[in-house]
Structures are given as structure tokens and as C-alpha cells.
Design an enzyme around this catalytic site. Structure first.
Site, PDB file in Angstrom:
ATOM      1  N   GLY A  63      39.197  33.118  42.332  1.00 42.19           N
ATOM      2  CA  GLY A  63      38.404  33.011  41.108  1.00 42.19           C
ATOM      3  C   GLY A  63      38.378  34.317  40.320  1.00 42.19           C
ATOM      4  O   GLY A  63      38.253  34.300  39.087  1.00 42.19           O
ATOM      5  N   ALA A  87      35.813  32.920  45.014  1.00 39.82           N
ATOM      6  CA  ALA A  87      34.610  32.104  44.845  1.00 39.82           C
ATOM      7  C   ALA A  87      33.713  32.266  46.064  1.00 39.82           C
ATOM      8  O   ALA A  87      34.163  32.679  47.132  1.00 39.82           O
ATOM      9  CB  ALA A  87      35.010  30.647  44.680  1.00 39.82           C
ATOM     10  N   GLU A 119      44.052  30.518  47.612  1.00 37.78           N
ATOM     11  CA  GLU A 119      43.354  29.263  47.928  1.00 37.78           C
ATOM     12  C   GLU A 119      44.111  28.364  48.910  1.00 37.78           C
ATOM     13  O   GLU A 119      43.489  27.706  49.738  1.00 37.78           O
ATOM     14  CB  GLU A 119      43.046  28.476  46.641  1.00 37.78           C
TER      15      GLU A 119
END
Ligand code: NAI
Length: 720
Positions: A124, A78, A149
Site C-alpha cells: 500500500g 497495509a 502482496e
């Protein structure tokens, strides 16, 4: 890689990609954001993606392939800057819900959808691929799949916590989600994460084959447990077995400082009991809590600081001179490590020691490192052999006759280092750059022995070289820009994050680490308990406490480095008698199997016991002390010395400080760095606390003028 023949519409230059229908009825969605080097998921991309979904739904093709137009990457994750800019929870939830809706539309398309993956497919990017029916990945070193993440204090937020366990089973999914580890295509296939692997040139063809297949039950979006392990994970017994084990594993590793992996365990567990759309809401709720947490903000700020520091190093390195071969002097612990990493990254090395015994040990160490890399499947056996073959060992100085850069790692002794400089300059070309791996001696002092001091520079590696990510480059006032650029460039090819600092005793890292270790030794001299100080520091987030670290570094090495700094900078850095007494009793630390801790049983795991003989040796009398104060004295004294380094111009950028302490010696990452911790507490608090500590324990703890000044102005190191 998409075949662009017979397409019905041309790509748009200002859009983050293109959607092309070929004459065979297949649609090719090519992500290629012209504004960026790598594709990232941003709201701009989502707006565009939704438009493409409109078209795919209204003009359904026979199948869809999603791929990247970037040569080396699918989607790297992301857009973090955008994510960080969203300060409040509600806005994060709205952003994620929009993302989920798009992924759900993709997952629900009534024709086969395939992610054709080459290069980084992370965060993502992998979640996008998970919303496709099939995934095909290239067997290429650059192809990596993972959900990193947690390393940023977050959990996957676009369905990763739900689609991955539904696809590959709970244990495999938790392994990826909790560690952030990245898999190559083959391992991803073994796990069931990708359906097919191929050579990069065959990617389009392989993807096309899958896009013509009817979507089966393997679809990640299906929400039906496929694997036995997954079924087991839904029973109460399994919950205890799998999830509790995962939870306790996380707690052991993180001491509870990192909330994200614990949250991830809960989200996976709770989500599996729900239908997918509701499970995605659970993920969104948890993500939106984490993204505004202090730990996530700090970890993400480290990511940005590291990116900034590396970009600056890349700019500096542009003025580098090419270095086809590197000479390494001294095949000891550091020299052999430096040679091994250089060779592993493709640079030929001449490794010279003063005698065959030293050389043999060094070559043996390098060979062992390569065996380890082969065993861990990082290199094939042939690649390891080839790399080891790049190290040419010698005891003959004339072997350095055609070398452009020498990295010196002989004994830490000015006399020996001076002699080595003279010997090398006698045989090497005029243009030779001489870099020293000294841990504390000022580079200007070493340059006194050189005929070309402008070519003398410091290259301070950390031990063990292969593992530690930092390189501290030191320039003395006369070092040329070209010499700095060249060693920065070599450091980058070795895979290091490079900071450049100005010269001084102990430069930056050794000086500030020394200040902390000294303070710990003073506490011991005053009657503090060794194990309790170390444990308090570990609880605060350090990887090891100061006494365990002193045992690792070696008390003689620490005393020598401390001596260099003390001599130049004065009484403030005077060491207590602890060091001399320990060395006098042949207690040099782990290497002599005698230190603060007991090393009798070398196989022993876990916390070693303190050697009670140390207390007798030091004439120690237990005194009550507060653990919180012990921790403060250590980190505040490190901060105090850092402030003095900044006053003296050793370094000035707060990012260099924070990256230096985190990557050089493990300052707790969730705190975001030494200066960020100071900002967090507030400099007025820092100054008051140091004044109070100085009143009780000595003037060395008095706050540096810079700290006082900043506190008075209400300033902070990092912009708020
Ligand atoms: P070491 O004692 O393991 O190795 C030194 C090597 O240099 C030995 O093999 C010795 O035979 C060789 N040597 C001595 N004189 C020589 C000469 N005239 N020509 C060629 N070779 C010669 O020492 P270590 O730990 O590798 O340290 C080397 C340097 O790196 C020192 O300056 C040290 O301060 C620095 N350093 C050490 C770190 C550590 O954690 N050990 C970390 C960062 C820097």
C-alpha cells in the site's frame, strides 16, 4: 525529513501524521503514526488522509510532498491485522473502494504531487506513491520498493495492479507483482518507477524541486500507455506472448497451489483494456475473493507467527552477553557457511579446522560465496573483500584463547565432539559459551565433557546456511539463560528466525523430519515406486520428495541421525533395511553421485531418472499403492512425532512447530504449517486415519496420546 520552518499549523500528536504549509507555498504531508514503529495504511489513517485531502482541495498549495517522519521507513504496507479482521467480502470491498476513492482524489490534485521515499515503500505504501505525479527515492540500503502482496496470497489492492503497468509497462510490472521482489532506488529508476534518486540528506530538496515542476504525462494515474511494450501488450498476439508466458511461468513455479499470481496476471490483462476507474473495480473484485481464500489466510497467518516468534526471540536476546568475535570449529560445509554468514553480517570470526586441507576448502567456499554476492550486486567488491577479511583461518587451537563463543561444526561423532570441547575449554576463557551444530546428538550428552555444562547449548543451522532462514537453538536442562540469550542474539544478527526448543535426540526438527523420511523408506520397502512417491509429495506442495531429499542429505547422515533417535526413543522409529543396503552399495546420495536417482550427467536439469539398480539392490517388487495414502503417511507420521515432542515438552508453542517445519525444511507454506493442516483436517480425522494406517502398515503409525486426547476434546492446535 520535511523542513518544518515557517509552518502554518503544528503536528497533532494523536494523528497518524501532519500536514504543514511552508512559507514558499508548498504543502508537506508527513506520515508519522506515533502509535506504531512503522507507518501502515489503516482505516484510521484513511480517515485522517481524507481530511487532509479536503484541506488540500480547498486550500491548494503550489505543490505537495508526501513523506514519512519515521527514520527508516516510508510506508510498509497495509495494516494486516485490520484486513484479516474483516471477514466478509462485502466489507473488504467497501474498505477498498474507500481507499481507491482517496487515491483517485490524490491522483487528481491539480498541483504537482511528489512521494519522497526513504526506507521501506511496500505494498500500500508503493500504491500511495504511485498515485502521486512523481516519486523521488533515496539511494540507501534501507530504501526498498515493491508489491509483496502475492507472498501473502493476495494481489495489490490499492491500484498497484493498474497504476504500475500504466507507468512502467506490462513486463516490468508483472515482474514486480508476480514475485513480490523489492527494488532499490537505482533499479526502480531504471525501470521508470521513480523519477529521481538522491542521497538521504538531499531528499527534501530533491522532492521540493519536483513539487515545483508541472505534472507531465508521466503521471501514473494518467492511464495512457507510455511504453512500446505496453502498446504491444494490448494486441492479441502480445496477450499470448506476455500474459501466457507469465501464466505458465507461475504455474511451473507454484504447481497451481498459489492462486494469487494467476489472478494478478488476469487482473493486469483485463484492467489494461479498461479506463482506470473500471480497472480499479476489477482489482477490488479479485482482491476481495482472494482475501477470504484459505491460501491467503494461511500465508498471512505465517506472517503473524513469524512476527510473534521473532518478537519473542528479540525479548530473549535482551539478556545476551556481547560477543565481539566468534570461533567456528570445523571448516566443512556447515562451518564454512556459518563463518561466511557471520562475516557478511559484520562479526569477526576465527575459523579453525584440524588440518590445512579442510581449512583451505572452507576459506575457498567462503570466498566463492562472497564472489556470488558481488556478482548478484548484494555487496560491492570492496564490501565483499572487507567481509572475507573478517574470517581469520587457522589450524592452531591457541587462536581461540580470547573468544567468547565457539560454534562447533566438526564431524557428527560424540567422541570427536567431546574431545573438541575439552581442547577448547583448555585454552578459551572461563566464560566461553560452547554451541554445537550437531544435527541429532542430545546437547546434554555433549555437555558431559564440559567443565561448565551451563555454557553448552545447541545451535542447529540448516543447509545451505546462507539460504535457510531457520535456526533451532537447543537448551539442555542445565543450560543457563545467558547462554541461550547469547546464541539467540547471534542467530538474530545472522538474520535467522530463531526458535528455542528443549533437548532430546534429534531435538525437534531432525526428529520429525526423520519420522517422515523413515515412513517413505518403509513404503519403498513395501513396494512403492520412488518417483511416484516423490512426485505425489511435490504435487502436495513439498519442494522435493522424500527420496530426492534423502539423496541431498546423504544416506549415511540420515542413517546416523535416525540411529541416535531410534536408540533413545525405541522401536517406533526403527528404520527398514533400505538405508543399510544403500550404504552397503556406496549409495550415499548426490555427494557420491550414487543414490536413489541417477547423477551421471551433473549438468542435467529437471527431473532426474530413478536408478533402476536401486530396485534390484533392494529386491523390490512393485506393489499397488495410492498416492494420497503415501502423502498422508508422510505428513501424518511427521505430525505424530511432533505430538510426541509436544508431550515430552521439547516445544509447546504451535507457532514454533509451524515456523520450524516451513522455514527448516519447506513444509508447503500455503497450508499454513503442519499443525494448521492438522487443524484444517480436524483431529478426529487425523486419529481415524492414523488408526486405519496403523492397522494396515504397523503400530508405529498409531496416533500419539496427545492427538487422541485432543480429538476426544474436539480441540485444535491453533485458536480458531
Ligand atoms: P563436513 O564433513 O563437511 O565438515 C566437518 C569439518 O570438520 C571438516 O572440515 C573436518 O576437517 C573438520 N574437523 C574434524 N575434526 C575436527 C577437529 N577436531 N577440529 C577442527 N576441525 C575438525 O561436515 P558438515 O556437513 O559441515 O557437518 C558438520 C556438523 O554439522 C555435523 O555435526 C553435522 O551433523 C552438522 N550438520 C550438518 C548439516 C548438513 O546438512 N551437512 C545440517 C545441520 C547440521
Amino acid at each position: 525529513m520535511a523542513r518544518k520552518k515557517n509552518v502554518s499549523s503544528p503536528p497533532l500528536n494523536d494523528s497518524p501524521g501532519s500536514l504543514l504549509y511552508d512559507s514558499q507555498g508548498l504543502a508537506w504531508l508527513v506520515l508519522d503514526d506515533a502509535a506504531k514503529k512503522v507507518n501502515t495504511l489503516s482505516s484510521r489513517l484513511f480517515v485522517w488522509f481524507e481530511e487532509q485531502l479536503d484541506r488540500l482541495e480547498s486550500e491548494p498549495p503550489a505543490g505537495l510532498v508526501i513523506t514519512s517522519g519515521k527514520p527508516d521507513g516510508f510506508v510498509a504496507g497495509a495494516d494486516l491485522e485490520e484486513l484479516l479482521a474483516v471477514a466478509d467480502k462485502e466489507a473488504v470491498i467497501a474498505l477498498l473502494q474507500r481507499g481507491h476513492a482517496a487515491m483517485e482524489r490524490l491522483a487528481g490534485l491539480p498541483f504537482p504531487t511528489v512521494a519522497a521515499i526513504h526506507g521501506a515503500c511496500l505494498g500500500g505504501g508503493l500504491e500511495l506513491a504511485l498515485a502521486c505525479h512523481f516519486r523521488v527515492a533515496t539511494e540507501h540500503r534501507k530504501t526498498k520498493l515493491g508489491l509483496p502482496e502475492v507472498q501473502l496470497g493476495l494481489i495489490p489492492g490499492l491500484g498497484g495492479t493498474q497504476r504500475l503497468p500504466r507507468l512502467v509497462g506490462v513486463p516490468g510490472a508483472l515482474d514486480l507483482i508476480l514475485t513480490g521482489k523489492q527494488l532499490d532506488a537505482r533499479r526502480a529508476r531504471k525501470l521508470g518507477l521513480v523519477d529521481d534518486t538522491c542521497h538521504p540528506v538531499d531528499l527534501a530538496r530533491a522532492a521540493e524541486r519536483w513539487a515545483r515542476t508541472r505534472p507531465g504525462k508521466r503521471a501514473a494515474a494518467g492511464g495512457i500507455a507510455r511504453r512500446a511494450t505496453d502498446l504491444i501488450a494490448r494486441t492479441p498476439v502480445a496477450e499470448r506472448l506476455i500474459f501466457d508466458k507469465a501464466r505458465s511461468g507461475v504455474l511451473t513455479k507454484t504447481a497451481g497451489h498459489y492462486p494469487a499470481p494467476l489472478v494478478a496476471v488476469e487482473v493486469v490483462r483485463d484492467g489494461l483494456k479498461l479506463p482506470l476507474p473500471r480497472a480499479l473495480d476489477v482489482e477490488t473484485g479479485a482482491f476481495s475473493e482472494l482475501v477470504v481464500s484459505e491460501a491467503a489466510k494461511n500465508l498471512i497467518s505465517i506472517f503473524f507467527m513469524k512476527t510473534a516468534v521473532e518478537a519473542r526471540a528479540a525479548k530473549v536476546a535482551r539478556a545476551a552477553r556481547p560477543v565481539p568475535r566468534v570461533g567456528v570449529l570445523g571448516a566443512g560445509f556447515m562451518g564454512a557457511g556459518i563463518a561466511q554468514v557471520l562475516a557478511a553480517k559484520g562479526t569477526p570470526v576465527v575459523l579453525k579446522d584440524k588440518d590445512l586441507a579442510g581449512l583451505g576448502r572452507g576459506l575457498g567456499f567462503a570466498a566463492q560465496e562472497f564472489r556470488g554476492l558481488t556478482k548478484r550486486r548484494r555487496l560491492t567488491e570492496a564490501e565483499s573483500k572487507l567481509a572475507l577479511g573478517r574470517i581469520h583461518g587457522t589450524v592452531d587451537g591457541t587462536a581461540l584463547a580470547r573468544i567468547d563463543l565457539v560454534i562447533e561444526a566438526v564431524f557428527e561423532d560424540v567422541g570427536i565432539k567431546h574431545q573438541v570441547i575439552r581442547e577448547v575449554e583448555a585454552v578459551a576463557p572461563e566464560s566461553l559459551i560452547f554451541a554445537s551444530n550437531t544435527s541429532a546428538i542430545p546437547i546434554a550428552t555433549l555437555a558431559q565433557a564440559s567443565r561448565r555444562p551451563e555454557n553448552v547449548v545447541g545451535m542447529h543451522f540448516f543447509s545451505p546456511v546462507a539460504k535457510m532462514p531457520l535456526l533451532e537453538v537447543i537448551r539442555h536442562p542445565g543450560t543457563s539463560d545467558e547462554a541461550v540469550a547469547t546464541v539467540v542474539d547471534v542467530g538474530r544478527t545472522m538474520g535467522k528466525t530463531v526458535i528455542v526448543v528443549n533437548d532430546g535426540p534429534g531435538f525437534f526438527t531432525t526428529r520429525v523430519l526423520g519420522a517422515m523420511l523413515n515412513e517413505a523408506a518403509w513404503m519403498l520397502a513395501e513396494g512403492a515406486d520412488i518417483a511416484r512417491v516423490d512426485q505425489a509429495m511435490v504435487r502436495w506442495g513439498w519442494p522435493v520428495g522424500p527420496f530426492a531429499l534423502l539423496d541431498e542429505v546423504g544416506l549415511d547422515v540420515a542413517k546416523h541421525a535416525g540411529g541416535v533417535v531410534r536408540e533413545a526413543l525405541g522401536e517406533r522409529l526403527e528404520a527398514p533395511a533400505v538405508f543399510d543396503r544403500m550404504i552397503g552399495d556406496r549409495r550415499l546420495g548426490r555427494k557420491s553421485k550414487r543414490g536413489f536417482y541417477l547423477y551421471e550427467d551433473d549438468e542435467k536439469k529437471g527431473q532426474r531418472p530413478v536408478d533402476p539398480a536401486v530396485y534390484r539392490l533392494l529386491g523390490w517388487r512393485a506393489q499397488p499403492f495410492e498416492e494420497e495414502e503415501a502423502v498422508d503417511r508422510c505428513w501424518l507420521q511427521m505430525l505424530n512425532e511432533t505430538a510426541r515432542c509436544m508431550e515430552e515438552g521439547i516445544l509447546s508453542d504451535p507457532a514454533d512447530v509451524d515456523i520450524g517445519v516451513i522455514f527448516g525444511f519447506g513444509f508447503p507454506p500455503f497450508r499454513g504449517g503442519l499443525l494448521r493442516e492438522a487443524d484444517h483436517r480436524g483431529l478426529s480425522w487425523v486419529v481415524d486415519r492414523l488408526d486405519e494406517l496403523a492397522g494396515r502398515h504397523g503400530t508405529r503409525l498409531e496416533p500419539a496420546p496427545l492427538l487422541r486426547d485432543m480429538a476426544r476434546r474436539g480441540a485444535a492446535f491453533h485458536p480458531r
